[in-house]
Write a protein that holds these residues in place. Structure first.
Motif, PDB file in Angstrom:
ATOM      1  N   LEU A 125      53.348  42.575  40.108  1.00 15.77           N
ATOM      2  CA  LEU A 125      52.736  41.368  40.498  1.00 15.77           C
ATOM      3  C   LEU A 125      51.297  41.377  40.763  1.00 15.77           C
ATOM      4  N   THR A 126      50.340  40.828  39.936  1.00 13.31           N
ATOM      5  CA  THR A 126      48.843  41.019  40.055  1.00 13.31           C
ATOM      6  C   THR A 126      48.137  39.711  40.089  1.00 13.31           C
ATOM      7  N   ALA A 127      46.857  39.930  40.889  1.00 12.61           N
ATOM      8  CA  ALA A 127      46.075  38.782  40.697  1.00 12.61           C
ATOM      9  C   ALA A 127      45.106  38.933  39.801  1.00 12.61           C
ATOM     10  N   ASP A 128      44.434  37.757  39.068  1.00 11.31           N
ATOM     11  CA  ASP A 128      43.500  38.017  37.882  1.00 11.31           C
ATOM     12  C   ASP A 128      42.541  37.105  38.416  1.00 11.31           C
ATOM     13  N   ILE A 129      41.372  37.589  38.808  1.00 12.58           N
ATOM     14  CA  ILE A 129      40.168  36.577  38.973  1.00 12.58           C
ATOM     15  C   ILE A 129      39.236  36.788  37.796  1.00 12.58           C
ATOM     16  N   SER A 130      39.472  36.907  36.822  1.00 10.17           N
ATOM     17  CA  SER A 130      38.559  37.003  35.761  1.00 10.17           C
ATOM     18  C   SER A 130      38.004  35.496  35.307  1.00 10.17           C
ATOM     19  N   ASN A 131      38.745  34.511  35.573  1.00  6.94           N
ATOM     20  CA  ASN A 131      38.269  33.259  35.000  1.00  6.94           C
ATOM     21  C   ASN A 131      37.866  32.518  36.196  1.00  6.94           C
ATOM     22  N   VAL A 132      37.284  32.931  37.117  1.00  5.21           N
ATOM     23  CA  VAL A 132      37.092  32.099  38.569  1.00  5.21           C
ATOM     24  C   VAL A 132      35.385  31.807  38.859  1.00  5.21           C
ATOM     25  N   VAL A 133      34.667  32.165  37.746  1.00  4.45           N
ATOM     26  CA  VAL A 133      33.507  31.863  37.950  1.00  4.45           C
ATOM     27  C   VAL A 133      33.196  30.469  37.720  1.00  4.45           C
ATOM     28  N   ASP A 134      32.633  29.775  38.735  1.00  5.83           N
ATOM     29  CA  ASP A 134      32.438  28.385  38.732  1.00  5.83           C
ATOM     30  C   ASP A 134      31.518  27.870  37.477  1.00  5.83           C
ATOM     31  N   VAL A 135      31.973  26.782  36.680  1.00  6.61           N
ATOM     32  CA  VAL A 135      31.134  26.257  35.741  1.00  6.61           C
ATOM     33  C   VAL A 135      29.863  25.843  36.304  1.00  6.61           C
ATOM     34  N   GLU A 136      29.689  25.365  37.365  1.00  8.45           N
ATOM     35  CA  GLU A 136      28.499  24.646  37.955  1.00  8.45           C
ATOM     36  C   GLU A 136      27.478  25.695  38.575  1.00  8.45           C
ATOM     37  N   SER A 137      28.353  27.040  38.637  1.00  4.66           N
ATOM     38  CA  SER A 137      27.512  28.149  39.178  1.00  4.66           C
ATOM     39  C   SER A 137      27.649  29.168  38.369  1.00  4.66           C
ATOM     40  N   PRO A 138      27.237  29.410  37.125  1.00  9.50           N
ATOM     41  CA  PRO A 138      27.608  30.540  36.161  1.00  9.50           C
ATOM     42  C   PRO A 138      26.941  31.755  36.498  1.00  9.50           C
ATOM     43  N   ASP A 139      25.815  31.852  37.311  1.00  9.71           N
ATOM     44  CA  ASP A 139      25.263  32.909  37.631  1.00  9.71           C
ATOM     45  C   ASP A 139      25.809  33.774  38.906  1.00  9.71           C
ATOM     46  N   SER A 140      27.262  33.698  39.046  1.00  5.14           N
ATOM     47  CA  SER A 140      27.815  34.189  40.247  1.00  5.14           C
ATOM     48  C   SER A 140      28.658  35.329  39.975  1.00  5.14           C
ATOM     49  N   ALA A 141      27.888  36.282  39.112  1.00  2.00           N
ATOM     50  CA  ALA A 141      28.515  37.591  38.776  1.00  2.00           C
ATOM     51  C   ALA A 141      28.467  38.584  40.061  1.00  2.00           C
ATOM     52  N   GLU A 142      27.466  38.570  40.924  1.00  2.00           N
ATOM     53  CA  GLU A 142      27.457  39.245  41.987  1.00  2.00           C
ATOM     54  C   GLU A 142      28.465  39.063  43.207  1.00  2.00           C
ATOM     55  N   LEU A 143      28.748  37.573  43.095  1.00  2.00           N
ATOM     56  CA  LEU A 143      29.904  37.487  44.057  1.00  2.00           C
ATOM     57  C   LEU A 143      31.032  37.939  43.550  1.00  2.00           C
ATOM     58  N   LEU A 144      31.194  37.619  42.206  1.00  2.00           N
ATOM     59  CA  LEU A 144      32.713  37.948  41.720  1.00  2.00           C
ATOM     60  C   LEU A 144      32.925  39.490  41.788  1.00  2.00           C
ATOM     61  N   ALA A 145      31.776  40.478  41.482  1.00  2.00           N
ATOM     62  CA  ALA A 145      32.048  41.667  41.624  1.00  2.00           C
ATOM     63  C   ALA A 145      32.305  42.293  42.958  1.00  2.00           C
ATOM     64  N   ALA A 146      31.836  41.475  44.117  1.00  2.00           N
ATOM     65  CA  ALA A 146      32.067  41.815  45.343  1.00  2.00           C
ATOM     66  C   ALA A 146      33.397  41.471  45.948  1.00  2.00           C
ATOM     67  N   ILE A 147      34.251  40.953  45.191  1.00  2.00           N
ATOM     68  CA  ILE A 147      35.502  40.336  45.606  1.00  2.00           C
ATOM     69  C   ILE A 147      36.632  41.552  45.075  1.00  2.00           C
ATOM     70  N   THR A 148      37.360  41.794  46.166  1.00  2.00           N
ATOM     71  CA  THR A 148      38.399  42.865  45.832  1.00  2.00           C
ATOM     72  C   THR A 148      39.960  42.084  46.066  1.00  2.00           C
ATOM     73  N   THR A 149      41.021  42.042  45.512  1.00  2.00           N
ATOM     74  CA  THR A 149      41.960  41.500  45.339  1.00  2.00           C
ATOM     75  C   THR A 149      43.442  42.517  45.799  1.00  2.00           C
ATOM     76  N   SER A 150      44.135  41.983  46.297  1.00  2.00           N
ATOM     77  CA  SER A 150      45.550  42.874  46.806  1.00  2.00           C
ATOM     78  C   SER A 150      46.833  41.571  46.932  1.00  2.00           C
ATOM     79  N   VAL A 151      48.010  42.115  46.340  1.00  2.00           N
ATOM     80  CA  VAL A 151      48.867  41.083  46.342  1.00  2.00           C
ATOM     81  C   VAL A 151      50.063  41.940  47.307  1.00  2.00           C
ATOM     82  N   ALA A 152      50.570  41.198  48.090  1.00  2.00           N
ATOM     83  CA  ALA A 152      51.859  41.820  48.918  1.00  2.00           C
ATOM     84  C   ALA A 152      52.810  40.478  48.568  1.00  2.00           C
ATOM     85  N   ALA A 153      54.247  40.790  48.989  1.00  2.00           N
ATOM     86  CA  ALA A 153      55.022  39.897  48.609  1.00  2.00           C
ATOM     87  C   ALA A 153      56.469  40.631  49.532  1.00  2.00           C
ATOM     88  N   THR A 154      57.269  39.348  49.990  1.00  2.00           N
ATOM     89  CA  THR A 154      58.404  39.663  50.604  1.00  2.00           C
ATOM     90  C   THR A 154      59.569  38.959  50.049  1.00  2.00           C
TER      91      THR A 154
END
Length: 199
Positions: free
Chosen positions: A99-128
């Motif tokens: 079970l993984t999180a995919d953030i490859s499609n989260v760049v806001d269409v109104e702010s397309p130049d957000s590659a730096e923020l996207l690159a600085a975000i890491t994700t982790s998934v935990a479940a119970t």
């Protein structure tokens, strides 16, 4: 060619044609229908309970608090968490899934130049599981769901996805100190992927 020879050739040709019309000769054979049974494929599905969705600020230096993800202004070092309950349909005798999180499609269409923020975000998934027992992880931000013969095919799990803004953003070599400022990513577009794995 004399008459006797012609007659022998004609008889031989007739025999060949006759055999050819009859097809090949079959040797003895037999077959038996076996009562083996029917095999059926399993299934793997992930279904969201939409009423369970919640967002929190869970940064390491604050007390966890509910937030509106659309108005929260994230800064380096922050961690926000998405929590929700899911029905997992996992039917198969040897079924294990990541079970993984995919953030490859989260760049806001109104702010397309957000590659730096996207690159600085890491994700982790935990479940119970339904009894609040932690599910195993692979050590790289992925929860592992295993369907054992003793587990129910349909399970309710609680999932937490953490999004962490790298606290060192702006301080790395070659950076100016203003990286990822005033940028947006649309976390409503992130996806949870449940993918079968086979060692």
């Amino acid at each position: 060619m004399n008459k006797a020879t012609k007659g022998a050739v004609a008889a031989g040709a007739a025999a060949v044609l006759l055999l050819g019309g009859m097809g090949s000769l079959a040797l003895w054979n037999d077959s038996e229908t076996l009562g083996g049974g029917t095999i059926t494929s399993g299934d793997l599905r992930l279904i969201l309970d939409e009423d369970s969705v919640n967002w929190q600020d869970v940064s390491y230096d604050v007390t966890p608090v509910d937030i509106d993800i659309n108005t929260f202004r994230i800064v380096p070092g922050d961690t926000v968490a998405y929590t929700a309950d899911f029905l997992v349909e996992a039917e198969g005798e040897n079924l294990t899934a990541n079970l993984t999180a995919d953030i490859s499609n989260v760049v806001d269409v109104e702010s397309p130049d957000s590659a730096e923020l996207l690159a600085a975000i890491t994700t982790s998934v935990a479940a119970t599981d339904a009894a609040d027992n932690p599910l195993p992880t692979d050590g790289a931000g992925t929860a592992v769901i295993t369907r054992t013969t003793s587990a129910p095919a349909d399970q309710i799990i609680s999932v937490e996805v953490r999004f962490t803004f790298d606290r060192n953003t702006g301080e790395l070599a070659g950076q100016t100190g203003t990286e990822a400022q005033d940028q947006s990513i649309d976390l409503s577009e992130f996806t949870l992927d449940l993918t079968q794995i086979r060692p």
